[in-house]
Structures are given as C-alpha cells and as structure tokens.
Design an enzyme around this catalytic site. Sequence first.
Site, mmCIF file in Angstrom:
data_model
loop_
_atom_site.group_PDB
_atom_site.id
_atom_site.type_symbol
_atom_site.label_atom_id
_atom_site.label_comp_id
_atom_site.label_asym_id
_atom_site.label_seq_id
_atom_site.Cartn_x
_atom_site.Cartn_y
_atom_site.Cartn_z
ATOM 1 N N TYR A 154 0.836 -1.214 0.000
ATOM 2 C CA TYR A 154 0.000 0.000 0.000
ATOM 3 C C TYR A 154 0.867 1.259 0.000
ATOM 4 C CZ TYR A 154 -3.735 3.158 1.670
ATOM 5 O OH TYR A 154 -4.650 4.185 1.823
ATOM 6 N N ALA A 155 1.884 1.297 0.864
ATOM 7 C CA ALA A 155 2.755 2.483 0.938
ATOM 8 C C ALA A 155 3.500 2.680 -0.380
ATOM 9 C CB ALA A 155 3.735 2.342 2.100
ATOM 10 N N ALA A 156 3.929 1.565 -1.003
ATOM 11 C CA ALA A 156 4.614 1.679 -2.303
ATOM 12 C C ALA A 156 3.661 2.257 -3.348
ATOM 13 C CB ALA A 156 5.128 0.305 -2.747
ATOM 14 N N LYS A 158 1.093 4.222 -2.863
ATOM 15 C CA LYS A 158 0.769 5.630 -2.589
ATOM 16 C C LYS A 158 1.988 6.530 -2.802
ATOM 17 C CE LYS A 158 -3.580 4.970 -1.441
ATOM 18 N NZ LYS A 158 -4.662 5.467 -2.287
#
Length: 246
Positions: A154-156, A158
């Site tokens: 998810y962080a990648a 975003k």
Amino acid sequence: MKDKVAIVTGGSRGIGRAICLKLASQGATVVACARDVAKLADLAEEAAKRELPGVIDPQSLDVADRAAIEPFVDATTERHGRVDILVNNAGITRDGLCMNMDDDEFDDVITTNLRAAFWMCRSVSRVMIRQRYGRIINIASVSGVMGTAGQTNYAASKAGLIGLTKSLAKEVGRRKVTCNVVAPGFVTTDMTAKLPDKVKDSVKTLVPLARFGQPEEIAGAVAFLAGDEASYITGQVILVDGGMRM
Ligand code: NAI
C-alpha cells in the site's frame, strides 16, 4: 463549479462518496464511478434529498480493468462534452508483513491504487490538454509519505502515486492542467473499520488532533484543489492528517 464536469472513482462509500457530494454541492456534474452501479443509488438519493445544485451521473467502472478505462473516458467526454476534474480515489489495502506477503497481495494493491490511476490520468489528461484546462487530484495516504509497518504494498502504491502526480504536473502545467495529491491520515471509513481497537487507540496517540478524520474533511481539501482558488497550486502533496506527519 457550475458547468464543470468531474470524474470521481470509488464513489460508492467513504471518502469517494463525500467527495462526490461536496463537488455536487458546489454545482459540478459528478460522474461517480463504482464497480457495481447499484451501490451508487444511495449517493444519488442523498444528493437529491439535500437538493444539491450539481448532478450525479452514476456509472459502472472497475478501475483495475485496463481495457475499460479508455472507452469509459471517451464515453464520458462524449456525454458531457468535457472533463474538468479527475479524482482518483478508488483504493484497496491487503495488509501483511513483507516477509509473508504473496505476489497477488502486492500486485492487486499496485494495480488498483497506482496502475489504474496512471490509466485514468493518461486518458483524461489528453482531454484536459485539448481543452486547456484541468484539475487532477490523486488520493494517496500518509502511509505513502511516512511508511507503515504491514503496508509495504500500500505504501509503495501511494508513494508511487505521489511521484506520478509530480511528474505529470510538470508535463501538463503549460496547458493549464494542475495535478495535486491529497494524502489523508486515518479517516473513519470501511477501510479503517477493520482495524483492531488497540491499533485505533495507538494511532490517536500519534495524531496531534487526537482523533480520526471524517470523509468530509478530506472532501473539503479536494474541493479546494478542484476549484478556481487553487489555480496556482500544482505538484503539491496536501496532508490532511490531523498533524500526524508533522
Ligand atoms: P473504502 O474502502 O471505504 O472505499 C474505497 C472505494 O474504492 C470503495 O467505493 C470501493 O468500492 C472502491 N474501489 C476499490 N477497488 C475498486 C475498483 N477496482 N474499481 C472501482 N472502485 C473500486 O475506503 P476509503 O477509506 O473511503 O478510501 C478512499 C481512498 O482514500 C483510497 O484511495 C484510500 O487508500 C485512501 N485513504 C484512506 C484512508 C483512511 O484512513 N480511510 C487513509 C489514507 C488514504
């Protein structure tokens, strides 16, 4: 926003629904998209109940279906004559530790949160460049700025969305198209409802405003960036996170 046409992905609930209502409250025609168009009935009803000046145009779109994007944008442009605002809001999580994450969990999140936003930006920016006007707002996350344990996928996605937005802003600025990111912190929606109470309580200790945000508070920032008063803002990441990142 009278005479403005907006596309909002993932409009059936949560932050996307609040964005649709906010833009419609300012007079926009809002093409609200969801995989299951029936799930948008409630949104159209709510807009009618509040007697909002804008129009809700509910449409079926699975943003992860690459082949569907271009025909969708073409049909929308033909139906309404233009596309002034694009809000890439649809997003998913598949949380887990990196060491246990399988390829599908990583790829699904990247496809819905990042690749789909790219496909939408590619098609819609062509329309906006032609009309010499546009506002693209991508919904990232504080997770893409700070990183979050359990969310490498998810962080990648975003963080990728932030890089995509800044690069696109540099490509299309001369054509009066602005591109910005709204990065919410923790917001009360179905996405965060599944978090254990212990995690919710610990998040609140990290947020100076000591609470989760509401979808309407994210929608306010999106409407600002979509409006005329934000005409000299591009390539920015606006954190709407109760001060969490600070
Ligand atoms: P939600 O889970 O309530 O809503 C997500 C929406 O996206 C739903 O309407 C869902 O149907 C739609 N969607 C998912 N996959 C789709 C697909 N393939 N095609 C079309 N629509 C699809 O989540 P929420 O909280 O409203 O999230 C909205 C956006 O805000 C997401 O991009 C999310 O990553 C982001 N965000 C949310 C935060 C939160 O705390 N709730 C924090 C930071 C960012």
